[in-house]
Scaffold this motif. Structure first.
Motif, PDB file in Angstrom:
ATOM      1  N   UNK A 199      44.965 -32.790  27.297  1.00  0.00           N
ATOM      2  CA  UNK A 199      43.977 -31.767  27.654  1.00  0.00           C
ATOM      3  C   UNK A 199      42.905 -31.716  26.569  1.00  0.00           C
ATOM      4  N   UNK A 200      41.630 -31.772  26.929  1.00  0.00           N
ATOM      5  CA  UNK A 200      40.568 -31.674  25.916  1.00  0.00           C
ATOM      6  C   UNK A 200      40.523 -30.286  25.303  1.00  0.00           C
ATOM      7  N   UNK A 201      40.061 -30.221  24.055  1.00  0.00           N
ATOM      8  CA  UNK A 201      40.123 -28.985  23.271  1.00  0.00           C
ATOM      9  C   UNK A 201      38.733 -28.550  22.810  1.00  0.00           C
ATOM     10  N   UNK A 202      38.480 -27.242  22.931  1.00  0.00           N
ATOM     11  CA  UNK A 202      37.341 -26.615  22.262  1.00  0.00           C
ATOM     12  C   UNK A 202      37.920 -25.574  21.320  1.00  0.00           C
ATOM     13  N   UNK A 203      37.643 -25.736  20.041  1.00  0.00           N
ATOM     14  CA  UNK A 203      38.193 -24.841  19.023  1.00  0.00           C
ATOM     15  C   UNK A 203      37.052 -24.294  18.167  1.00  0.00           C
ATOM     16  N   UNK A 204      37.415 -23.614  17.091  1.00  0.00           N
ATOM     17  CA  UNK A 204      36.420 -22.957  16.246  1.00  0.00           C
ATOM     18  C   UNK A 204      36.294 -23.652  14.894  1.00  0.00           C
ATOM     19  N   UNK A 205      35.113 -23.567  14.339  1.00  0.00           N
ATOM     20  CA  UNK A 205      34.875 -24.050  12.988  1.00  0.00           C
ATOM     21  C   UNK A 205      35.361 -23.009  11.981  1.00  0.00           C
TER      22      UNK A 205
ATOM     23  N   UNK B 217      37.365 -33.628  19.656  1.00  0.00           N
ATOM     24  CA  UNK B 217      37.323 -32.259  20.170  1.00  0.00           C
ATOM     25  C   UNK B 217      35.983 -31.616  19.833  1.00  0.00           C
ATOM     26  N   UNK B 218      35.740 -30.448  20.419  1.00  0.00           N
ATOM     27  CA  UNK B 218      34.481 -29.732  20.213  1.00  0.00           C
ATOM     28  C   UNK B 218      34.758 -28.459  19.421  1.00  0.00           C
TER      29      UNK B 218
ATOM     30  N   UNK C 273      36.843 -39.037  27.808  1.00  0.00           N
ATOM     31  CA  UNK C 273      36.650 -39.550  26.451  1.00  0.00           C
ATOM     32  C   UNK C 273      37.293 -38.629  25.425  1.00  0.00           C
ATOM     33  N   UNK C 274      37.188 -37.321  25.654  1.00  0.00           N
ATOM     34  CA  UNK C 274      37.818 -36.357  24.750  1.00  0.00           C
ATOM     35  C   UNK C 274      39.334 -36.479  24.779  1.00  0.00           C
TER      36      UNK C 274
ATOM     37  N   UNK D  51      44.294 -38.268  21.986  1.00  0.00           N
ATOM     38  CA  UNK D  51      45.559 -39.008  21.913  1.00  0.00           C
ATOM     39  C   UNK D  51      45.547 -39.993  20.752  1.00  0.00           C
ATOM     40  N   UNK D  52      44.389 -40.617  20.521  1.00  0.00           N
ATOM     41  CA  UNK D  52      44.280 -41.535  19.372  1.00  0.00           C
ATOM     42  C   UNK D  52      44.439 -40.773  18.057  1.00  0.00           C
ATOM     43  N   UNK D  53      43.849 -39.605  17.992  1.00  0.00           N
ATOM     44  CA  UNK D  53      43.908 -38.785  16.776  1.00  0.00           C
ATOM     45  C   UNK D  53      45.343 -38.386  16.439  1.00  0.00           C
ATOM     46  N   UNK D  54      46.169 -38.218  17.454  1.00  0.00           N
ATOM     47  CA  UNK D  54      47.549 -37.767  17.243  1.00  0.00           C
ATOM     48  C   UNK D  54      48.405 -38.769  16.481  1.00  0.00           C
ATOM     49  N   UNK D  55      47.941 -40.012  16.386  1.00  0.00           N
ATOM     50  CA  UNK D  55      48.745 -41.029  15.699  1.00  0.00           C
ATOM     51  C   UNK D  55      49.050 -40.627  14.259  1.00  0.00           C
TER      52      UNK D  55
END
Length: 276
Positions: A200-206, A218-219, A245-246, A251-255
């Motif tokens: 699932x794509x994620x939008x989070x906070x800075x 992610x955004x 793409x997100x 999934x790549x980032x989770x490695x």
């Protein structure tokens, strides 16, 4: 207490110093206990594990800990979130919780710092067919969120789920269109990793460590800007290619959070302390 006198090496893992950065969210007595315990452990341990670069930064700048004594080792979520839920099981979960066909998802304690109200405010600026599912333990702040929902006639679009079983949570994640996590401050952000693991794509906070948990795919938005959140939600929902793409980037980032990598890092840290 007493480990150093006995010659026993020790390691302390520190998740965050949120109680120190945001004292207004914690009772005075609790803050004093947390501070005493963490300072003592940090001062006496042979090595400190911080679960994010942000926590390491806080330890250095708020507790004045020597950076050479701190090692960052990330966390992972339960592997169940990577298991693909069958369509039949998804439909069963959808029926149990009366889930809409499409929805945005928020998972986390409904407290001020985690900022669920921002997601609700953003919803007001989106098409009326977009709905939001909120899963989390209530605090007094939850009533503030519900009051806003009622005031702006969002009752049919915002759904608070209670008593969600852990076994059903992966399915709820995997059916979501987007995961929202606008928290003002976190030590790491396990729900973000759960969402990425669920595809699932994620939008989070800075502003804290969520870029570390969510990665470059992610955004991230200002945790006080509901309009920016609404714009990014719309941007993802109307662009299926961007959404895919997100998901792939996530999934790549989770490695870097693999159980094997984390286990190797912990083992190396323990072995090096023993050798010293």
């Amino acid at each position: 207490f007493g480990l150093r006198k006995q010659g026993i090496p020790s390691v302390v893992s520190i998740h965050d110093l949120i109680f120190y950065r945001f004292p207004q969210y914690y009772p005075w007595f609790d803050r004093k206990i947390y501070e005493y315990k963490m300072r003592y452990a940090a001062d006496h341990a042979d090595k400190i594990i911080a679960i994010s670069e942000r926590t390491k930064f806080d330890l250095i700048n708020l507790f004045e800990i020597d950076q050479n004594r701190i090692e960052v080792i990330f966390q992972n979520c339960d592997p169940v979130f990577r298991n693909k839920i069958t369509d039949a099981e998804k439909q069963k979960i959808r029926s149990v919780y009366n889930l809409p066909e499409n929805y945005l998802l928020y998972v986390g304690t409904i407290e001020t710092r985690k900022n669920a109200l921002l997601a609700v405010k953003a919803l007001r600026e989106l098409d009326t067919d977009i709905q939001l599912i909120i899963i989390g333990k209530d605090t007094p702040y939850a009533e503030k969120v519900r009051e806003y929902v009622s005031k702006y006639s969002l009752i049919s679009r915002v759904h608070f789920l209670k008593n969600v079983t852990f076994n059903d949570l992966p399915g709820i994640y995997q059916m979501a269109d987007l995961f929202l996590f606008p928290s003002e401050y976190e030590g790491f952000g396990i729900p973000v990793v759960e969402a990425l693991s669920s595809g699932v794509p994620v939008i989070a906070a800075t502003g804290s460590c969520l870029e570390e948990a969510g990665g470059a795919g992610s955004i991230y938005i200002d945790p006080k800007d509901s309009s920016a959140l609404a714009a990014q939600i719309k941007n993802v929902l109307i662009n299926p290619e961007k959404r895919q793409l997100m998901i792939k980037a996530g999934l790549d980032h989770l490695e870097q959070f693999s159980d094997r990598k984390i286990a190797d890092q912990l083992n190396n840290l323990y072995q090096n302390i023993i050798k010293c």
